[in-house]
Design a protein around this motif. Sequence first.
Motif, PDB file in Angstrom:
ATOM      1  N   THR A  86      -0.744   1.653   0.657  1.00 38.38           N
ATOM      2  CA  THR A  86       0.627   2.708   0.431  1.00 38.38           C
ATOM      3  C   THR A  86       2.124   1.663   0.058  1.00 38.38           C
ATOM      4  OG1 THR A  86       1.759   1.929   2.453  1.00 38.38           O
ATOM      5  CG2 THR A  86       0.129   4.170   2.231  1.00 38.38           C
ATOM      6  N   SER A  87       1.641  -0.012   0.090  1.00 39.00           N
ATOM      7  CA  SER A  87       2.974  -0.005  -0.420  1.00 39.00           C
ATOM      8  C   SER A  87       2.598  -1.886  -0.442  1.00 39.00           C
ATOM      9  CB  SER A  87       4.147  -0.187   0.842  1.00 39.00           C
ATOM     10  OG  SER A  87       3.975  -1.168   1.910  1.00 39.00           O
ATOM     11  N   ALA A  88       3.747  -2.721  -1.769  1.00 39.74           N
ATOM     12  CA  ALA A  88       2.438  -4.097  -1.476  1.00 39.74           C
ATOM     13  C   ALA A  88       3.368  -5.044  -1.659  1.00 39.74           C
ATOM     14  CB  ALA A  88       1.964  -4.273  -2.861  1.00 39.74           C
ATOM     15  N   SER A  89       4.341  -6.519  -1.277  1.00 40.73           N
ATOM     16  CA  SER A  89       5.152  -7.824  -1.297  1.00 40.73           C
ATOM     17  C   SER A  89       4.488  -8.673  -2.330  1.00 40.73           C
ATOM     18  CB  SER A  89       5.045  -8.133  -0.048  1.00 40.73           C
ATOM     19  OG  SER A  89       3.645  -8.683   0.673  1.00 40.73           O
ATOM     20  N   ARG A  90       4.307  -9.712  -2.515  1.00 46.42           N
ATOM     21  CA  ARG A  90       3.927 -10.263  -3.438  1.00 46.42           C
ATOM     22  C   ARG A  90       2.837 -10.936  -2.720  1.00 46.42           C
ATOM     23  NH1 ARG A  90       5.968 -14.728  -4.756  1.00 46.42           N
ATOM     24  NH2 ARG A  90       7.909 -14.756  -2.896  1.00 46.42           N
ATOM     25  N   THR A 124       1.485  -9.660   0.546  1.00 41.89           N
ATOM     26  CA  THR A 124       0.497  -8.841   1.221  1.00 41.89           C
ATOM     27  C   THR A 124       0.428  -6.956   0.620  1.00 41.89           C
ATOM     28  OG1 THR A 124       2.299  -8.382   2.771  1.00 41.89           O
ATOM     29  CG2 THR A 124       0.859 -10.283   3.201  1.00 41.89           C
ATOM     30  N   LEU A 125      -0.360  -6.303   1.456  1.00 44.00           N
ATOM     31  CA  LEU A 125      -0.995  -4.818   1.209  1.00 44.00           C
ATOM     32  C   LEU A 125      -0.319  -4.673   2.521  1.00 44.00           C
ATOM     33  CD1 LEU A 125      -3.763  -5.133  -1.339  1.00 44.00           C
ATOM     34  CD2 LEU A 125      -1.027  -4.433  -1.438  1.00 44.00           C
ATOM     35  N   LYS A 126       0.311  -2.795   2.631  1.00 44.64           N
ATOM     36  CA  LYS A 126      -0.148  -2.734   4.078  1.00 44.64           C
ATOM     37  C   LYS A 126      -0.563  -1.389   3.430  1.00 44.64           C
ATOM     38  CE  LYS A 126       3.965  -4.739   6.339  1.00 44.64           C
ATOM     39  NZ  LYS A 126       5.402  -3.559   7.648  1.00 44.64           N
ATOM     40  N   GLY A 127      -1.072  -0.268   4.194  1.00 46.13           N
ATOM     41  CA  GLY A 127      -1.394   1.175   3.895  1.00 46.13           C
ATOM     42  C   GLY A 127      -2.346   1.745   5.165  1.00 46.13           C
ATOM     43  N   GLU A 128      -3.191   2.623   5.328  1.00 47.01           N
ATOM     44  CA  GLU A 128      -3.363   3.901   6.305  1.00 47.01           C
ATOM     45  C   GLU A 128      -4.490   3.448   6.610  1.00 47.01           C
ATOM     46  OE1 GLU A 128      -0.989   7.504   4.404  1.00 47.01           O
ATOM     47  OE2 GLU A 128       0.422   6.355   5.373  1.00 47.01           O
ATOM     48  N   VAL A 129      -5.276   3.786   7.779  1.00 47.43           N
ATOM     49  CA  VAL A 129      -6.558   3.985   8.031  1.00 47.43           C
ATOM     50  C   VAL A 129      -7.284   5.402   7.369  1.00 47.43           C
ATOM     51  CG1 VAL A 129      -8.848   3.899   9.665  1.00 47.43           C
ATOM     52  CG2 VAL A 129      -6.692   1.765   9.045  1.00 47.43           C
ATOM     53  N   ILE A 130      -7.977   5.852   6.633  1.00 49.44           N
ATOM     54  CA  ILE A 130      -8.785   6.986   6.278  1.00 49.44           C
ATOM     55  C   ILE A 130     -10.002   7.036   7.369  1.00 49.44           C
ATOM     56  CG2 ILE A 130      -9.899   8.021   4.828  1.00 49.44           C
ATOM     57  CD1 ILE A 130      -8.522   6.100   2.459  1.00 49.44           C
ATOM     58  N   GLU A 161       3.918 -10.256  -8.609  1.00 46.22           N
ATOM     59  CA  GLU A 161       4.429  -9.053  -8.368  1.00 46.22           C
ATOM     60  C   GLU A 161       3.719  -7.578  -9.085  1.00 46.22           C
ATOM     61  OE1 GLU A 161       6.895  -7.350  -6.403  1.00 46.22           O
ATOM     62  OE2 GLU A 161       7.552  -9.326  -6.181  1.00 46.22           O
ATOM     63  N   GLU A 162       3.557  -8.210 -10.734  1.00 44.54           N
ATOM     64  CA  GLU A 162       2.683  -6.808 -11.574  1.00 44.54           C
ATOM     65  C   GLU A 162       1.485  -6.854 -10.760  1.00 44.54           C
ATOM     66  OE1 GLU A 162       0.834  -7.209 -15.127  1.00 44.54           O
ATOM     67  OE2 GLU A 162       2.371  -8.800 -15.071  1.00 44.54           O
ATOM     68  N   LEU A 163       0.441  -7.744 -10.395  1.00 44.33           N
ATOM     69  CA  LEU A 163      -0.850  -7.978  -9.706  1.00 44.33           C
ATOM     70  C   LEU A 163      -0.934  -7.446  -8.201  1.00 44.33           C
ATOM     71  CD1 LEU A 163      -2.444 -11.189 -10.756  1.00 44.33           C
ATOM     72  CD2 LEU A 163      -2.863  -8.917 -11.775  1.00 44.33           C
ATOM     73  N   MET A 164      -0.048  -7.285  -7.932  1.00 46.29           N
ATOM     74  CA  MET A 164      -0.537  -6.884  -6.017  1.00 46.29           C
ATOM     75  C   MET A 164       0.074  -4.575  -6.422  1.00 46.29           C
ATOM     76  SD  MET A 164      -1.210  -9.016  -4.028  1.00 46.29           S
ATOM     77  CE  MET A 164      -0.617  -9.022  -2.027  1.00 46.29           C
ATOM     78  N   HIS A 165       0.906  -5.481  -6.573  1.00 52.21           N
ATOM     79  CA  HIS A 165       1.966  -3.280  -6.623  1.00 52.21           C
ATOM     80  C   HIS A 165       0.845  -2.582  -7.832  1.00 52.21           C
ATOM     81  CE1 HIS A 165       5.501  -4.804  -5.831  1.00 52.21           C
ATOM     82  NE2 HIS A 165       5.840  -3.471  -5.475  1.00 52.21           N
ATOM     83  N   LYS A 166      -0.277  -3.232  -8.495  1.00 57.33           N
ATOM     84  CA  LYS A 166      -1.069  -2.374  -9.001  1.00 57.33           C
ATOM     85  C   LYS A 166      -2.242  -2.142  -8.022  1.00 57.33           C
ATOM     86  CE  LYS A 166      -1.614  -3.962 -13.402  1.00 57.33           C
ATOM     87  NZ  LYS A 166      -2.616  -5.165 -14.421  1.00 57.33           N
ATOM     88  N   ASN A 167      -1.666  -2.435  -6.650  1.00 56.89           N
ATOM     89  CA  ASN A 167      -2.906  -1.910  -5.658  1.00 56.89           C
ATOM     90  C   ASN A 167      -2.625  -1.027  -5.215  1.00 56.89           C
ATOM     91  OD1 ASN A 167      -5.498  -3.977  -5.271  1.00 56.89           O
ATOM     92  ND2 ASN A 167      -3.575  -5.378  -5.240  1.00 56.89           N
ATOM     93  N   ILE A 168      -0.926  -0.203  -4.888  1.00 60.49           N
ATOM     94  CA  ILE A 168      -0.699   0.831  -4.442  1.00 60.49           C
ATOM     95  C   ILE A 168      -1.498   1.781  -4.936  1.00 60.49           C
ATOM     96  CG2 ILE A 168       1.353   2.103  -3.907  1.00 60.49           C
ATOM     97  CD1 ILE A 168       3.354  -0.613  -4.277  1.00 60.49           C
ATOM     98  N   GLY A 169      -1.832   2.847  -4.407  1.00 59.98           N
ATOM     99  CA  GLY A 169      -2.178   3.792  -4.167  1.00 59.98           C
ATOM    100  C   GLY A 169      -3.987   3.886  -4.237  1.00 59.98           C
TER     101      GLY A 169
END
Length: 432
Positions: free
Chosen positions: A420-424, A426-432, A368-376
């Motif tokens: 934009t969001s994270a689970s334990r 996987t990640l979700k995001g938007e293509v730039i 939880e801690e490591l994956m949520h650091k990826n948000i942004g």
Amino acid sequence: MSKKLFIQTLGCQMNSLDSEHLLSELKTHKGYTQTEDMNEADLIIINTCSVREKPVQKLFSELGSINKSKKTSAKIGVCGCTASHLGEEIIKKAPYVDFVLGARNISKIKDIVDKKGSVEVDINYDESNYTFGSNGHSLYKTSVNISIGCDKECTYCIVPFTRGDEISIPSDMIISQVQKAVDGGAKEVMLLGQNVNNYGKRFSDGSPKSSFTQLLKDISHIEGLERIRFTSPHPLHMDDEFITEFATNPKISKSIHMPLQSGSTKVLKDMKRGYSKEWFLNRATKIRELVPEVRISTDIIVGFPTETHEDFLDTIDVIEKVKFDQIFNFKYSPRPNTAALTLESIVSDEEASKRLEEVIELHKIHQEELMHKNIGKTIKVLFEELKAGGEVSGFSDNYIQVFVKGSEELLGQIVDVKITSASRTTLKGEVI
């Protein structure tokens, strides 16, 4: 009409590649095509794993079920590591099985598939100079064996008894395979071996000794190849030269598997792993310092016969210090022919289960801690698969699965994605 082949693959990535080789050989030499429907298959192969006890126990009940439901004329073959160590016993217990093929004998499939009762399980058979055809399921990445077998004597592990002594595959064969895949559109290669970073110590064709670090350098010169991944390296062979190459070579994916097994130096000695708790922590710390974005995964066995509560706390201590991104957790499983089988266990099954649960729960917190650091963050993702709901998935350089809204035009592309969001997991995001 072509004959249909159904393959069920159990176990590790090497087994998955072996299944691809089986399919390629049968397609080229016997005219088979793959099917995902077992009921229409003319040949059913189970490619087995014997690392754990339960899959082996389930094999015969599964074979019985297959025999009852298959087409009357369909043949059944058992391949892989369980085939290697059980051999003729499989046909004695299940006489409807048509052939048994060991993990070290994959190239023989074309010779035995039509010979009822064939058993080929020679763990000393040398396939290191055999060229298998390509049959990868992904257009964008490929897997390549760089060695076969294992020279380690880990006291809990059956692999040396199912895959034989370690032999390295000549580097020119490896580079040729990778080049061919890249020419076909692959952007990523996964190098496979039981101990990949022990590569180059022994060749059967008389090639001079080499090193895994040199192989990484040579492969990275292939134009068009974007990412190099590998598994599994052994902590014992993670010298400074290897770590420096891992950290500084831009083509090497910043994801590494470091199989700890136990955090206790005493238990590691009993396991014959060859390193200490301090060595492992030193290597992991050095890698994290040089590569802040690195993703470290590991294997952990709890309940090894000699593991005291204090030994287990050493494992917890390493988990707390390293904060692994992924842990493959297991309770100790006694395996035939292994030295640990003779040890009288001081750990009850109930206690081993409690220790396993503690590792799992602690790891969830770290995930939880490591994956949520990826948000942004903005990360590069190689997209490779269409998903339901108008999503496409792929993997970051440090091998996290990422989902975005998109279509097939993203497939095979490496693009920037803002998370934009994270689970334990996987990640979700938007293509730039």
